[in-house]
Design an enzyme around this catalytic site. Structure first.
Site, short mmCIF file in Angstrom:
data_model
loop_
_atom_site.label_atom_id
_atom_site.label_comp_id
_atom_site.label_asym_id
_atom_site.label_seq_id
_atom_site.Cartn_x
_atom_site.Cartn_y
_atom_site.Cartn_z
N LYS A 194 10.72 -4.98 15.11
CA LYS A 194 10.94 -3.66 14.51
C LYS A 194 12.11 -2.95 15.19
O LYS A 194 12.89 -2.22 14.56
CB LYS A 194 9.66 -2.81 14.61
CG LYS A 194 8.64 -3.20 13.57
CD LYS A 194 9.23 -2.99 12.18
CE LYS A 194 8.27 -3.12 11.06
NZ LYS A 194 8.92 -2.95 9.74
N PHE A 246 0.81 -1.21 0.00
CA PHE A 246 0.00 0.00 0.00
C PHE A 246 0.86 1.28 0.00
O PHE A 246 0.81 2.09 -0.95
CB PHE A 246 -0.94 -0.07 1.22
CG PHE A 246 -1.41 1.23 1.76
CD1 PHE A 246 -2.12 2.13 0.97
CD2 PHE A 246 -1.15 1.57 3.09
CE1 PHE A 246 -2.56 3.34 1.48
CE2 PHE A 246 -1.59 2.77 3.61
CZ PHE A 246 -2.29 3.66 2.81
N ASP A 261 8.82 -7.49 -4.68
CA ASP A 261 7.71 -7.93 -3.83
C ASP A 261 7.44 -9.41 -4.07
O ASP A 261 7.52 -9.87 -5.20
CB ASP A 261 6.44 -7.11 -4.13
CG ASP A 261 5.48 -7.09 -2.95
OD1 ASP A 261 5.04 -8.17 -2.53
OD2 ASP A 261 5.19 -5.99 -2.45
N LEU A 318 10.64 -1.25 2.67
CA LEU A 318 9.28 -1.23 3.21
C LEU A 318 8.69 -2.63 3.36
O LEU A 318 7.61 -2.79 3.94
CB LEU A 318 8.35 -0.39 2.30
CG LEU A 318 8.25 1.11 2.60
CD1 LEU A 318 9.60 1.80 2.41
CD2 LEU A 318 7.21 1.78 1.73
N THR A 369 10.28 -12.46 8.22
CA THR A 369 10.31 -11.35 7.26
C THR A 369 10.93 -10.12 7.90
O THR A 369 11.78 -9.46 7.30
CB THR A 369 8.87 -11.00 6.82
OG1 THR A 369 8.20 -12.18 6.44
CG2 THR A 369 8.87 -10.01 5.68
N TYR A 374 6.29 -8.34 17.73
CA TYR A 374 6.39 -7.50 16.52
C TYR A 374 7.18 -6.22 16.83
O TYR A 374 8.05 -5.80 16.07
CB TYR A 374 4.98 -7.15 16.04
CG TYR A 374 4.96 -6.20 14.88
CD1 TYR A 374 5.22 -6.63 13.59
CD2 TYR A 374 4.67 -4.85 15.07
CE1 TYR A 374 5.19 -5.75 12.52
CE2 TYR A 374 4.64 -3.96 14.00
CZ TYR A 374 4.90 -4.42 12.74
OH TYR A 374 4.88 -3.55 11.68
#
Ligand code: UDP
Length: 321
Positions: free
Chosen positions: A153, A11, A31, A76, A95, A149
């Site tokens: 990060k 997005f 991607d 991203l 990921t 999560y």
């Protein structure tokens, strides 16, 4: 410049690609289409300055090839969305941690400047009036997916920062607060596309918890302009920047605004967190960024208000009905 965007069919990434192409750059979008959507970049395919590469950031050879051909990397690619993180924790961790490690390693190999998008999840339960980049993180157990999560990060941030400090890699870290607009999918939990879809179908609008939790929603177009400015600014390297709106709204009020704007008859229904997510799930009660740092360096300023954003999302979803 030729620019690589990892997660290029996502997005935010697809809006960034639009912006960079409009400003004369070439874009390579990498991607694996796990959460990114082909339809987000369909309008760019075949353009002379756009290349789509189907592949994963977990594949070092693919990453080596695309990084080696570009002068800047916007990293991203990430597992996003609270539903996805709760339902697929291992995939999310791989990921976010291993993927980022590979991207930074290759950027460092070629000396390519890199911008990584981190998240307001970094601050965890800190509910200060305005979250400043240097504020403390307040987290629950790492065994809870949401805090795992946040930890993933944080590792991304530490890696980017350490590559800058130790190796001199030009690396910028951005903490994105709730970013919204057309092309965002509700499939992984994001509230605005979900509320709009429910309102347009006159189905119940599902407010999780009691709806008193607040968020600030920023238009994706404002965010991508700032990303592009930050990667070009030499004073941004080795630093972290909050990006987001500071216009705070409760989720209950958000549901009412969406219903109003959509002219919908939906009822607003409260759903318990443990039903919506999982047992023991903790939500952030509020999340308001201090964006002074980005404003002072690159003039960051949100320009699109909440109702206007909601209208754009309604317009997009109405076309698809
Ligand atoms: N939310 C909600 N209904 C939904 C999806 C989300 O009430 O169908 C709530 C969610 O619990 C959170 C807020 O809306 O309090 C924003 O959720 P989102 O997943 O968009 O972003 P984040 O939680 O990362 O801020």
């Amino acid at each position: 410049m030729r620019v690589l965007i990892t997660g290029g069919a996502g997005f935010i990434a697809s809006h960034l690609a639009d912006y960079l192409l409009e400003n004369g750059h070439s874009v390579v979008a990498l991607d694996d289409l796990s959460t990114g959507r082909h339809s987000n970049v369909e309008h760019l395919l075949g353009g002379p300055n756009f290349e789509f590469v189907l592949g994963s950031i977990l594949n070092p050879d693919v990453v080596d090839d695309v990084v080696g051909r570009c002068e800047a990397v916007f990293h991203l690619a990430a597992a996003v969305g609270v539903h996805l993180i709760v339902n697929h924790p291992l995939r999310s961790l791989a990921t976010n941690i291993r993927g980022s490690e590979i991207v930074f390693e290759k950027a460092n190999k070629y000396g390519t400047r890199v911008l990584v998008t981190s998240s307001s999840e970094i601050y965890g339960k800190n509910r200060s009036d305005r979250l400043h980049e240097d504020d403390d993180r307040i987290l629950g157990s790492p065994l809870k997916s949401r805090w795992a999560y946040s930890e993933a990060k944080a590792i991304d941030e530490i890696l980017a920062y350490t590559y800058w400090k130790e190796k001199g890699l030009p690396a910028v870290i951005v903490r994105l607060f709730n970013t919204v607009g057309p092309r965002q999918t509700g499939a992984y939990g994001m509230v605005i596309p979900r509320f709009v879809a429910q309102a347009l179908r006159n189905e119940p609008i599902t407010v999780y918890g009691d709806g008193t939790q607040t968020r600030c929603f920023c238009y994706v177009g404002d965010i991508v302009r700032a990303l592009a400015a930050l990667i070009e600014h030499p004073d941004a390297y080795g630093r972290v920047f909050n990006l987001g709106s500071d216009d705070e709204v409760s989720v209950q009020r958000l549901a009412e605004i969406v219903r109003e704007e959509a002219g919908s008859h939906s009822e607003i229904q409260n759903v318990a967190y443990e039903v919506a997510y999982e047992e023991g799930f903790e939500d952030m009660a509020r999340r308001v960024p201090d964006t002074t740092r980005a404003r002072e360096l690159v003039g960051f300023k949100p320009t699109v208000g909440l109702r206007e954003i909601i209208r754009l999302v309604i317009e997009e979803q109405s076309l698809a009905l």
